[in-house]
Enzyme design. Structure first.
Site, PDB file in Angstrom:
ATOM      1  N   HIS A  67       1.034  -0.520   0.184  1.00  0.00           N
ATOM      2  CA  HIS A  67      -0.303   0.308  -0.073  1.00  0.00           C
ATOM      3  C   HIS A  67       1.464   1.018  -0.460  1.00  0.00           C
ATOM      4  CE1 HIS A  67       0.384   1.066   4.391  1.00  0.00           C
ATOM      5  NE2 HIS A  67       0.699  -0.622   4.428  1.00  0.00           N
ATOM      6  N   HIS A 126       4.321   3.498  12.317  1.00  0.00           N
ATOM      7  CA  HIS A 126       3.574   4.425  13.545  1.00  0.00           C
ATOM      8  C   HIS A 126       4.521   5.895  13.628  1.00  0.00           C
ATOM      9  CE1 HIS A 126      -0.630   2.721  12.080  1.00  0.00           C
ATOM     10  NE2 HIS A 126       0.404   2.527  11.054  1.00  0.00           N
ATOM     11  N   GLU A 168      -4.801   1.112   3.026  1.00  0.00           N
ATOM     12  CA  GLU A 168      -5.009  -0.053   4.029  1.00  0.00           C
ATOM     13  C   GLU A 168      -4.806   0.680   5.532  1.00  0.00           C
ATOM     14  OE1 GLU A 168      -2.539  -2.373   6.417  1.00  0.00           O
ATOM     15  OE2 GLU A 168      -2.375  -0.459   6.485  1.00  0.00           O
ATOM     16  N   ASP A 220       6.089   2.250   6.041  1.00  0.00           N
ATOM     17  CA  ASP A 220       4.962   0.939   6.890  1.00  0.00           C
ATOM     18  C   ASP A 220       3.982   2.114   5.398  1.00  0.00           C
ATOM     19  OD1 ASP A 220       2.505   0.319   6.539  1.00  0.00           O
ATOM     20  OD2 ASP A 220       2.054   1.042   8.730  1.00  0.00           O
TER      21      ASP A 220
END
Length: 355
Positions: free
Chosen positions: A71, A322, A222, A188
Site C-alpha cells: 500500500h 506509525h 490500507e 509502512d
C-alpha cells in the site's frame, strides 16, 4: 537471487515514494508515479474503481494467479475546522499517537491544487507560558496546526483556499544512511512497495518468468482498513507485503524479512507461511516469524471482504511503526529475495489447488 537485486534502483524508487505525499484517500499523485514506473519497466497498470492499481505479470502457467499487495497510502490528517485565531483543528487519518506527530512539519493540500506549510502543535506549546504544558494529554482536541502564513482569522485562512476536508500530509524527513539504515515516516508501507518494484525490476532485467501469473495490487486505503477489501476474483492466493513490527516479545529486527504467522485478523495460511519459512532458510535469508496482535494488513482486508483466497504476510522489519520509523536496506533485500523465490516456487501445486 539476493545478489542480483538492483539496490540503487530500489533506493531511488523508495526515495521518490517517500517524498510524494499520500495520506489515505489522497493518492492520485503517488499513483501517477507508480503507473509511470511500471510503464518504464514494461508493465501496464490498471485501476480498480476506488483507485487501487493492478500490475499483471504473465507466468509460465495461466491457470493460477498469485497476488502480491503493497500500500502506498500513509498516515495523515484532514482539516476538521478553522479556528478563530487562524490555526487549524485536524482529524487523524489512520491510527497513530498524537505524541508521534507533535512538533512535526506538515503540508495542507487544498482541493484547487495549492499547498501550504505548517507545524503540528498542542494548544499549549510552550513551557514558558503554560504551567501544565508537560502534563497536557495529547489528543485531537488539544492539537492544532500553525500555518506558515500571515493568518489571524477564519477568513484569512479561507482566502488561502483552505477549507474543511482538505488533506494534511506529514513531512517524511527521509534519510538514507551510508551504513544502510533508512529512517523516515511512512516506511509502512512504502518500503514494501519499493520491494515489489525491486522484484519487478529483477524479473524484467533477468528475463525471469514466474511460475504462475502475478497480479500486484497497489492499494490506497490500507491505513483505514479496506485497502484490498476487493481483489480480482482470479487471484488464488495473496501475499501482503507490509512492514514487520518490532518490540515487546517480537523477534524481528531491522535487518530481517518478517513472516507473520498471525495478526488481529487471525492465523495466516499454514501452507503458505510454511513455504515462506522453508524458502527463507533455503536462500539463507535473515528472517523472523512473529505474531502481531495489534496489526492488520491488506490480506486481512481481503479475507474480511469475502475473498476466497489463501493469504500470507511478509515485509521488511521496521522499528517504531506509525512514528519516526527506521529500517535497514538489508531487510528490503531479504524481502525481495524471499518474494522472488516464492513466485518461482509457490507453495501450492496444481494438484493441491483447493485443498
Amino acid at each position: 537471487m539476493k545478489s542480483k537485486i538492483n539496490q540503487a534502483y530500489v533506493h531511488r524508487i523508495l526515495e521518490q515514494l517517500l517524498q510524494t505525499p499520500s495520506p489515505s484517500g489522497y493518492c492520485h499523485n503517488i499513483m501517477k508515479l507508480v503507473a509511470s514506473e511500471a510503464e518504464k519497466l514494461g508493465y501496464s497498470l490498471s485501476y480498480t474503481k476506488k483507485g487501487c492499481g493492478i500490475i499483471s505479470v504473465p507466468g509460465k502457467q495461466k491457470e493460477r494467479v498469485i497476488g502480491l499487495s503493497g500500500h502506498v497510502d500513509t498516515l495523515g490528517a484532514m482539516v476538521r475546522s478553522i479556528k478563530s485565531n487562524g490555526t487549524l483543528r485536524f482529524t487523524s487519518v489512520g491510527g497513530y499517537m498524537m505524541g508521534a506527530v507533535e512538533n512535526e512539519y506538515c503540508k495542507v493540500h487544498t482541493r484547487d491544487g495549492r499547498s501550504y506549510d505548517g507545524t503540528i502543535l498542542t494548544t499549549k506549546p510552550s513551557v514558558h507560558v503554560y504551567s501544565d504544558a508537560r502534563e497536557l494529554k495529547r489528543e485531537e482536541a488539544v492539537m492544532e496546526i500553525r500555518l506558515d502564513e500571515a493568518v489571524k482569522t477564519v477568513e484569512d485562512v479561507k482566502q488561502l483556499g483552505i477549507e474543511v476536508g482538505d488533506f494534511i500530509s506529514f513531512d517524511p524527513r527521509a534519510e538514507f544512511k551510508r551504513n544502510g539504515y533508512i529512517k523516515s515516516r511512512h516506511l509502512d508501507d512504502k518500503a514494501g512497495v519499493a520491494a515489489l518494484f525491486g522484484l519487478l525490476e529483477l524479473l524484467k532485467r533477468e528475463s525471469i518468468t514466474p511460475a504462475f501469473t502475478l497480479q500486484l495490487l497497489i492499494s490506497t486505503y490500507e491505513e483505514v482498513g479496506h485497502g484490498a477489501a476487493f481483489l480480482p476474483p482470479e487471484i488464488d492466493e495473496l501475499i501482503a507485503v507490509d512492514m514487520g513490527a518490532m518490540g515487546d516479545d517480537l523477534s524481528c529486527t531491522e535487518f530481517d524479512v518478517s513472516i507473520c504467522a498471525k495478526d488481529s485478523s487471525g492465523p495466516y495460511d499454514y501452507q503458505m507461511t510454511s513455504k515462506l519459512v522453508e524458502l527463507a532458510k533455503r536462500e539463507q535469508l535473515s528472517y523472523a516469524v512473529d505474531i502481531y496482535p495489534q496489526y492488520g494488513s491488506d490480506a486481512s482486508a481481503a479475507l474480511r471482504g469475502g475473498s476466497n483466497i489463501r493469504a500470507a504476510l511478509v515485509g521488511p522489519g521496521v522499528h517504531a511503526s506509525h512514528s519516526m520509523e527506521r529500517t535497514h536496506s538489508e531487510a528490503i533485500w531479504n524481502t525481495i529475495a524471499l518474494l522472488a523465490a516464492y513466485v518461482m516456487e509457490p507453495c501450492l501445486t496444481n494438484e493441491s489447488k483447493g485443498m
